[in-house]
Design an enzyme around this catalytic site. Structure first.
Site, PDB file in Angstrom:
ATOM      1  N   ASP A  12       3.135  -1.030 -10.260  1.00  0.00           N
ATOM      2  CA  ASP A  12       2.537  -1.442  -8.983  1.00  0.00           C
ATOM      3  C   ASP A  12       1.912  -0.152  -8.443  1.00  0.00           C
ATOM      4  O   ASP A  12       1.659   0.785  -9.227  1.00  0.00           O
ATOM      5  CB  ASP A  12       3.608  -2.030  -8.042  1.00  0.00           C
ATOM      6  CG  ASP A  12       3.008  -2.830  -6.879  1.00  0.00           C
ATOM      7  OD1 ASP A  12       2.651  -3.991  -7.073  1.00  0.00           O
ATOM      8  OD2 ASP A  12       2.875  -2.281  -5.761  1.00  0.00           O
ATOM      9  N   LYS A  30      11.276  -7.131  -7.375  1.00  0.00           N
ATOM     10  CA  LYS A  30      10.400  -5.984  -7.079  1.00  0.00           C
ATOM     11  C   LYS A  30      11.282  -4.781  -6.862  1.00  0.00           C
ATOM     12  O   LYS A  30      12.433  -4.908  -6.440  1.00  0.00           O
ATOM     13  CB  LYS A  30       9.596  -6.250  -5.805  1.00  0.00           C
ATOM     14  CG  LYS A  30       8.351  -5.392  -5.692  1.00  0.00           C
ATOM     15  CD  LYS A  30       7.178  -6.076  -6.353  1.00  0.00           C
ATOM     16  CE  LYS A  30       5.934  -5.261  -6.354  1.00  0.00           C
ATOM     17  NZ  LYS A  30       4.776  -6.080  -6.773  1.00  0.00           N
TER      18      LYS A  30
END
Ligand code: GLU
Length: 448
Positions: free
Chosen positions: A161, A121
Site C-alpha cells: 500500500d 490491513k
C-alpha cells in the site's frame, strides 16, 4: 443505540473509521429491511468489530547506530469469505483508526472481486521517506519478525500500500521465509522471478481506468480524447496514466505531498518513463518534472488551504490516486463546475462525505474506491491462485482476467444500484453488493 454512535462511543478518536462505517451503514439500510435475518443475527454490530487486532513494537537501528521504535499493526477484520487479505501501509499518519478504516473498506472491496478473500490491513507509522535502503531493510526485518507469527498463506496474506512497494515486499518476504522456513505465497506483490504475478504492479491503476471506461460506456461514451486529472505519483498514479495514454485520454496532472504538476500538453509515454525513473529509481520529487519539461508548471500545495488547485482545472475525468480525503466539498464543486463527467477512485476513500454528496447530487459518474480500485487486490488474488498451482500466467492472461473482473464489478454495482431504486449510484451499488455477500456468509457460518 444507533450503530454509528456505538462505534463512535467505543473508539472516539478513530475519525476515518467512523467515516467509512457511516457511509456503508447509510447505503445498506434497505438491505436490512429486505433481509430481517441480517438484523436478528446482529450482522452490522459484528461486521464493524475487527475479528482480531494485532499491535506490536518495531525496534530498529539507523545507519548511525541510533535505535528507534515504531508501532506495527495488523487488523484482521473479517474472514467470512476467505483468509484476511489486504495491504501494509508505512506512513507517519498511520494509526489504529486509519488502518481500521482501510481494513473495513477492504472487506467489501474484496467481496466485490468475486474471489475468496476476507479483509485485513496493516502497517506502521514508520516513514520510509529519506531512509537508506539498509534502514528500510532493517525496519522491514524487525516488522516481519513479529508479524510472521500471525500470518500465513491460508490465514492472512499482506501486500503493499502507500510506502510499501516491491523493495519492502522483498525484505518482508525474505524474513518470513527465514523465520518460518517456508517458501509460500504469504505476501502478494512479490518479484516476478520469485512468485510474483505479471500485471500486479499495474493492476490498481489499470483497474481504475477500466472501471472509468465501463462507467462511460454505460452512457455510450469513452475515454478517447478526454482530459484527465490524476493525483499522486506512486504506483497507482503511474499506471493510471499509462493506461489512460494507451486508451487515448490525456493526463494533465500528477502530484506528491508538496505540490503538483500541470502539463497542458499532457503526459505522454516518454514523459511517463521520466516520471517512473524519477519516482522509482531516484526517489525524487515531482517538481523536477517542470525543470525537465518547461511547458509544464509546478504548483506547491498548502495542505491547510480550503481547496486543492489540482482539482480546479478543466477536465472530463478525475482519478484521485493519492490518499484519503484528498477531495473535499469545495474540490468536488470545482470539478463539477469545470465539467467533470467521471470520477474513478484509485486511492482508498479519497473523497470526503460532502464531496461524495456533491458528485451524486450532480449525477457525476462516481466510482468509489472499494469498486474502482479493486483491480490491485484482484490481481493479488490471482497471484495467490498462481502460487497455489505453482504456475505463472502470461501478461495477456492476467490482464484479460483483470478486465473481466473490473467489468463484473461494474455490472454488479450498476445492477444492484438499479435494483434498489438508485440507478447509477455506484456508492449504493458497491456497498450493498459487498455487504450482502459477506453478511450471508456470516449467517451461514453461525455466531463465531
Ligand atoms: N493495498 C491495496 C488495496 O488497497 C492492495 C491490497 C492487496 O493487494 O492485498 O486494495
Amino acid at each position: 443505540m444507533d450503530i454509528v454512535d456505538l462505534v463512535k462511543s467505543r473508539d472516539p478518536n478513530e475519525r476515518e473509521f467512523h467515516q467509512a462505517v457511516a457511509e456503508v451503514i447509510e447505503s445498506i439500510k434497505p438491505v436490512l429491511d429486505r433481509n430481517p435475518e441480517f438484523r436478528s443475527a446482529n450482522i452490522v454490530e459484528r461486521i464493524v468489530e475487527p475479528e482480531r487486532v494485532i499491535m506490536f513494537r518495531v525496534p530498529w537501528m539507523d545507519d548511525e547506530g541510533d535505535v528507534h521504535v515504531n508501532r506495527g499493526f495488523r487488523i484482521e477484520m473479517n474472514s467470512a469469505i476467505g483468509p484476511y487479505k489486504g495491504g501494509l501501509r508505512f506512513h507517519p499518519s498511520v494509526n489504529l483508526g486509519i488502518l481500521k478504516f482501510l481494513a473495513f473498506e477492504q472487506v467489501f472491496k474484496n467481496a466485490l472481486t468475486s474471489l475468496a478473500m476476507g479483509g485485513g490491513k496493516g502497517g506502521s507509522d514508520f516513514d520510509p521517506k529519506g531512509k537508506s535502503d539498509a534502514e528500510v531493510q532493517r525496519f522491514c526485518q524487525s516488522f516481519m519478525l513479529e508479524l510472521s507469527r500471525h500470518i500465513g498463506p491460508d490465514t492472512d496474506i499482506p501486500a503493499g500500500d502507500i510506502g510499501v512497494g516491491a523493495r519492502e515486499i522483498g525484505y518482508l518476504f525474505g524474513m518470513y521465509k527465514k523465520v518460518r522456513n517456508e517458501f509460500t505465497g504469504v505476501l502478494t506483490g512479490k518479484g516476478l522471478n520469485w512468485g510474483g504475478s505479471l500485471i500486479r504492479p499495474e493492476a490498481t491503476g489499470y483497474g481504475s481506468v477500466y472501471f472509468a471506461a465501463e462507467m462511460l460506456a454505460a452512457k455510450g461514451d469513452s475515454l478517447e480524447g478526454k482530459k484527465s486529472l490524476v493525483s499522486g505519483s506512486g504506483n497507482v498514479a503511474q499506471f493510471t496514466m499509462e493506461k489512460l495514454i494507451e486508451l487515448g485520454s490525456i493526463p494533465v496532472t500528477f502530484s506528491d505531498s508538496s505540490g503538483y504538476i500541470y502539463d497542458e500538453k499532457g503526459v505522454d509515454r516518454e514523459k511517463l518513463d521520466y516520471i517512473m525513473e524519477l519516482k522509482n529509481v531516484r526517489r525524487g520529487r515531482v517538481s523536477a518534472y517542470a525543470e525537465k519539461y518547461p511547458e509544464a508548471v509546478y504548483i506547491p500545495v498548502d495542505p491547510e488551504a480550503d481547496h486543492n488547485p489540482l482539482w480546479d482545472h478543466v477536465a472530463h475525468c478525475a482519478f484521485p490516486s493519492a490518499t484519503q480525503n484528498e477531495i473535499n466539498e469545495k474540490d468536488a464543486a470545482n470539478l463539477v463546475k469545470n465539467g467533470v463527467l467521471v470520477v474513478s477512485e484509485g486511492a482508498n476513500m479519497p473523497t470526503t462525505p460532502e464531496g461524495v454528496d456533491t458528485f451524486l447530487d450532480h449525477d457525476i459518474l462516481y466510482g468509489p474506491g472499494k469498486a474502482a480500485n479493486a483491480g490491485g487486490v484482484s490481481v493479488s488474488g490471482l497471484e495467490m491462485s498462481q502460487n497455489s498451482m505453482r504456475l505463472g500466467w502470461t501478461r495477456a492472461e492476467v490482464d484479460e482476467r483483470l478486465q473481466m473482473i473490473m467489468k463484473n464489478i461494474h455490472k454488479t454495482c450498476l445492477d444492484t444500484a438499479e435494483q434498489y431504486g438508485t440507478p447509477f449510484n455506484y456508492v449504493n451499488g458497491a456497498n450493498i453488493a459487498g455487504f450482502a455477500k459477506v453478511a450471508q456468509a456470516m449467517i451461514d457460518q453461525g455466531v463465531v
